[in-house]
Design an enzyme around this catalytic site. Structure first.
Site, PDB file in Angstrom:
ATOM      1  N   GLU A 171      -8.153  -0.773  -4.095  1.00  0.00           N
ATOM      2  CA  GLU A 171      -8.897  -0.339  -3.339  1.00  0.00           C
ATOM      3  C   GLU A 171      -8.865   0.745  -2.403  1.00  0.00           C
ATOM      4  OE1 GLU A 171      -9.189  -4.693  -1.034  1.00  0.00           O
ATOM      5  OE2 GLU A 171      -8.839  -5.931  -3.179  1.00  0.00           O
ATOM      6  N   GLU A 359      -9.194  -8.428  -9.332  1.00  0.00           N
ATOM      7  CA  GLU A 359      -8.861 -10.249  -8.275  1.00  0.00           C
ATOM      8  C   GLU A 359     -10.294 -10.090  -7.759  1.00  0.00           C
ATOM      9  OE1 GLU A 359      -8.084  -8.179  -4.059  1.00  0.00           O
ATOM     10  OE2 GLU A 359      -6.229  -7.019  -5.279  1.00  0.00           O
TER      11      GLU A 359
END
Ligand code: IFM
Length: 457
Positions: A171, A359
């Site tokens: 991320e 995720e």
């Protein structure tokens, strides 16, 4: 409730089920065996940055409970574990001496996974930058990208032989924009120029990392994990549609375009290009090396309207109203169709390799009652998003696996320990782990894969 067995029938036999964590969020032992502070150690100890001034000193004490936690993963019936390596354990000052005792921990971790027949998906950077690198400017300095390259090479040289996949970054949107523009994550800056520098040097570090990994292990599948945003205009007006396009470039394009096309988005460059750090010859080619896979972290859609404020800074958007009234305990809208729309949009815009959902999960804070954690909304959330994933596979998208976030409750960054994403509950006083209802359901599902092991219904 979606039945685990019914859902399993809609997924291919080799679909990988896993659970995910990150070093700073679970390990604790922040001063053990030569580890030095990361930017999250200092940030969480500053007043007013993290809820309750919680920090990572103990977290889930995973560092000291490694074997027991690996047994827990095994008991969940999953085929893969996604974890991150803490740079401050490996090269505690960012540059300089390598700390063998820090590497030993991950050596034991991957050995423990192999001994249990679990695939190892490692992430090299999940936000715990060695604090010492802030002396040079952290991610706003080009030198940090080269420090990262050396760190990546060091890790892969020692544990790469037992990894099944590696991601350079987790991320980058968070470490770049949340860390340098919105001030919500470490190091807590609110400065567009700093953020633009962090953006380019993070992208560069990704590319240099890919080179480093491949120079050590040419056969190790390399990818990057991006929390791509599923962006919807707040209305059908031309202004809001244009705002959504700008938001796409700013939140997704600045990572996807360099990595998958070797350039920054045109609209973004037109607005902010003059404030970017120097992009040197060869940088974009380094960043755009072909990847073996990419990871998608998805939780909630982003809805935007055009910001009417005169001189609003690019991308000049404001938050628009959620469409679904369902929200998790952290306040994020629950809207599974946005996952499908996102994968379709990204594949239409970019030539993407195969994808893992690295995720997905939900924050619900219910506790243990009579030995049970009844987190039905989390179970429903995971089931609904897996159902969308099955639809994507039926349409031909190369979705190869799913990692639940998270294996267990942990340090939820600026929210500290008050927000819980685990499919396993952690009592932070006693460190007792209790598998939640969602965890039991996930086990039932995961155990049916690979489908060669399928028990007849
Ligand atoms: O806990 C985080 C994780 O570290 C990165 N992705 C989102 C999760 C939930 O906020």
């Amino acid at each position: 409730m979606i039945e685990a067995r019914k859902l399993a029938e809609r997924l291919p036999g080799d679909f990988v089920f896993g659970v995910a964590t990150a070093s700073f969020q679970i390990e604790g032992a922040s001063k053990a065996d030569g580890r030095k502070p990361s930017i999250w150690d200092s940030f969480s100890n500053m007043p007013g940055r993290v809820f309750g001034r919680h920090n990572g000193d103990v977290a889930c004490d995973h560092y000291n409970r490694l074997e027991q936690d690996l047994d827990l993963i095994k008991s969940l019936g999953v085929e893969a574990y996604r974890f991150s390596v803490a740079w401050p354990r490996i090269i505690p000052e960012g540059t300089g001496p390598v700390n063998e005792r820090g590497i030993d921990f991950y050596d034991r971790l991957v050995d423990g996974l192999k001994a249990r027949g679990i695939k190892a998906f490692a992430t090299l950077y999940h936000w715990d930058l060695p604090l010492a690198l802030m002396g040079d400017g952290g991610w706003t300095a080009r030198t940090t990208a080269y420090a990262y390259q050396r760190y990546a090479k060091t890790v892969i040289a020692r544990i790469g032989d037992r990894l099944d996949a590696v991601a350079t970054f987790n991320e980058p949107w968070c470490s770049v924009w949340l860390g340098h523009l919105y001030g919500v994550h470490a190091p807590g800056e609110r400065n567009m120029d700093a953020a633009l520098a962090a953006l380019h040097f993070t992208n560069l570090a990704h590319g240099l990392g890919v080179e480093a990994i491949r120079s050590e292990r040419a056969d190790l599948p390399v990818g990057i994990v991006i929390n791509a945003h599923s962006i919807y205009p707040g209305s059908t007006t031309a202004e809001d549609k244009a705002a959504a396009e700008r938001a796409f470039d700013f939140h997704n394009g600045v990572f996807f375009d360099p990595v998958f096309k070797g350039e920054y988005p045109e609209g973004f460059l037109a607005e902010l290009g003059s404030r970017m750090p120097q992009i040197e010859d060869g940088d974009m080619a380094t960043i755009a090396q072909p990847l073996d896979w990419w990871g998608l972290n998805y939780y909630t859609p982003m809805r935007v309207s055009s910001d009417p404020t005169p001189d609003a800074e690019y991308p000049a958007t404001t938050n628009a109203k959620p469409v679904s009234s369902a929200k998790t305990d952290i306040g994020w809208e629950v809207y599974a169709p946005a996952l499908g729309a996102l994968v379709e949009t990204l594949n239409a815009r970019y030539a993407l390799p195969e994808c893992y959902i690295t995720e997905n999960g939900a924050c619900y804070n219910m506790g243990v009652e009579n030995g049970i954690v009844d987190d039905q909304p989390r179970l429903d959330y995971i089931a609904d998003h897996l159902s969308v994933t099955a639809d994507l596979i039926a349409k031909g998208y190369p979705m190869r696996g799913y990692f639940a976030w998270s294996l267990m409750d942990n340090f939820e960054w600026a929210e500290g320990y008050r927000m819980r994403f685990g499919i396993v509950h952690v009592d932070y006083e006693t460190q007792v782990r209790t598998i939640k209802k969602s965890g039991h359901w996930y086990k039932e599902l995961a155990e049916q894969f690979p489908k060669g092991n399928h028990k007849a219904a």
